[in-house]
Design a protein around this motif. Sequence first.
Motif, short mmCIF file in Angstrom:
data_model
loop_
_atom_site.label_atom_id
_atom_site.label_comp_id
_atom_site.label_asym_id
_atom_site.label_seq_id
_atom_site.Cartn_x
_atom_site.Cartn_y
_atom_site.Cartn_z
N CYS A 36 25.25 34.12 45.22
CA CYS A 36 25.97 33.32 46.39
C CYS A 36 26.93 33.08 45.98
O CYS A 36 27.52 33.13 45.06
N ILE A 37 28.25 33.07 47.23
CA ILE A 37 29.40 33.20 47.35
C ILE A 37 29.60 31.40 47.39
O ILE A 37 28.84 30.42 47.52
N THR A 38 30.69 30.55 46.71
CA THR A 38 31.11 30.02 47.00
C THR A 38 30.41 29.01 47.94
O THR A 38 29.82 28.02 48.99
N GLY A 39 31.18 29.58 48.90
CA GLY A 39 31.16 29.00 50.03
C GLY A 39 29.51 28.80 51.25
O GLY A 39 29.00 27.89 51.91
N VAL A 82 27.94 25.96 49.59
CA VAL A 82 28.72 24.44 50.39
C VAL A 82 27.77 24.37 51.52
O VAL A 82 27.36 23.40 51.49
N GLU A 83 27.62 25.33 51.84
CA GLU A 83 26.63 25.33 53.20
C GLU A 83 25.11 25.01 53.23
O GLU A 83 24.64 24.13 54.33
N PHE A 84 24.24 25.00 52.38
CA PHE A 84 23.21 24.13 51.60
C PHE A 84 23.45 22.83 51.59
O PHE A 84 22.17 22.51 51.66
N THR A 85 24.52 22.39 51.78
CA THR A 85 24.40 21.02 51.21
C THR A 85 25.19 20.46 52.83
O THR A 85 25.66 20.80 53.46
N THR A 86 25.33 19.08 52.38
CA THR A 86 26.40 18.89 53.15
C THR A 86 27.45 17.49 53.11
O THR A 86 27.96 16.60 53.19
N GLN A 114 33.47 20.71 50.02
CA GLN A 114 33.91 21.82 49.18
C GLN A 114 33.95 21.47 48.16
O GLN A 114 33.44 22.03 46.70
N SER A 115 34.93 21.00 48.12
CA SER A 115 35.88 20.45 46.34
C SER A 115 34.54 19.74 45.31
O SER A 115 34.80 20.06 44.31
N GLN A 154 33.34 21.38 42.40
CA GLN A 154 33.04 20.93 40.55
C GLN A 154 31.33 20.47 40.58
O GLN A 154 31.60 21.12 38.99
N HIS A 155 30.54 20.60 41.30
CA HIS A 155 29.87 20.22 40.07
C HIS A 155 29.18 22.07 39.25
O HIS A 155 28.72 22.53 38.62
#
Lengths: 123, 123
Positions: A43-46, A49-53, A56-57, A61-62
């Motif tokens: 997966c790319i970072t983006g 991010v879409e899996f979460t609410t 992005q920052s 960090q996680h």
Amino acid sequence: MTKPNPTLHPLTPDEQRFAKMLKALGNPLRFQIVQILAEKQVCITGEIVEFTTLAQSTVSQHLKVLREAGLVEGEVDGPATCYCLNAANIRWLKERIGGWLAGCCEPDTEAVIKNVKKKRSCC
Amino acid sequence: MTKPNPTLHPLTPDEQRFAKMLKALGNPLRFQIVQILAEKQVCITGEIVEFTTLAQSTVSQHLKVLREAGLVEGEVDGPATCYCLNAANIRWLKERIGGWLAGCCEPDTEAVIKNVKKKRSCC
DNA sequence: TTGCTATATCGTAAAATTACGATATAGAAG
DNA sequence: CTTCTATATCGTAATTTTACGATATAGCAA
């Protein structure tokens, strides 16, 4: 307060590595990121991010925590970063916990513990 | 800030239990307490305190976390409390992590991942 | 170069964790 | 009943974690 050395006998480097992985996985979001990567392989970072609410920052960090624990690897790919699990290290973790506390949690241990309690005239 | 629900799909109860155990073990002192109990089988609170440089109240608090994670059991014995590992739950943890991320971290997974990356024209 | 895209890092605020001393509690001993 | 002992809980302070928006960075495209 926080004393500099909370334990009399500090953890060995091996134990520190082990505990750091466990701690990283103890956070619900990071736990899920690892599971998502296990399913998707890459997966790319983006995408993560879409899996979460979350912002992005925050996710970034996680991902850093997971990287520093050795659980995931990030590879720069143009403007994006490609993440996948660090299979070797996760294998290490699974073997490490498999052999952990060896002989202390077998089904017949309860009898042993009862005996110890009796010897100590305790409990 | 801390949003109430940091993940879109919250963890299942089983996953929460799993993550709670990992989190509890991620703390160096609690990690050591578990190891001490694995070695000694049985300890009263005071003996555990002696292994550390921390206050009795602090150790008692960590024992509570371990209890709530299901990793240890405390049995009242007169004025003292007798602690031992919760063997059944630790067995569960070890089996749970053994079967976790099944098929995603085998030695031949790297080839699979390379293939996925190729398909995605990524990395 | 300029601009666009994706990500990491920075600065900061809220929340949770960790630690302490003080106090409460419960059982054993006198 | 009173006292002692061991432990848990309370109240609080320092530290760490978690989260955000804003900004910096690096690569790609026009």
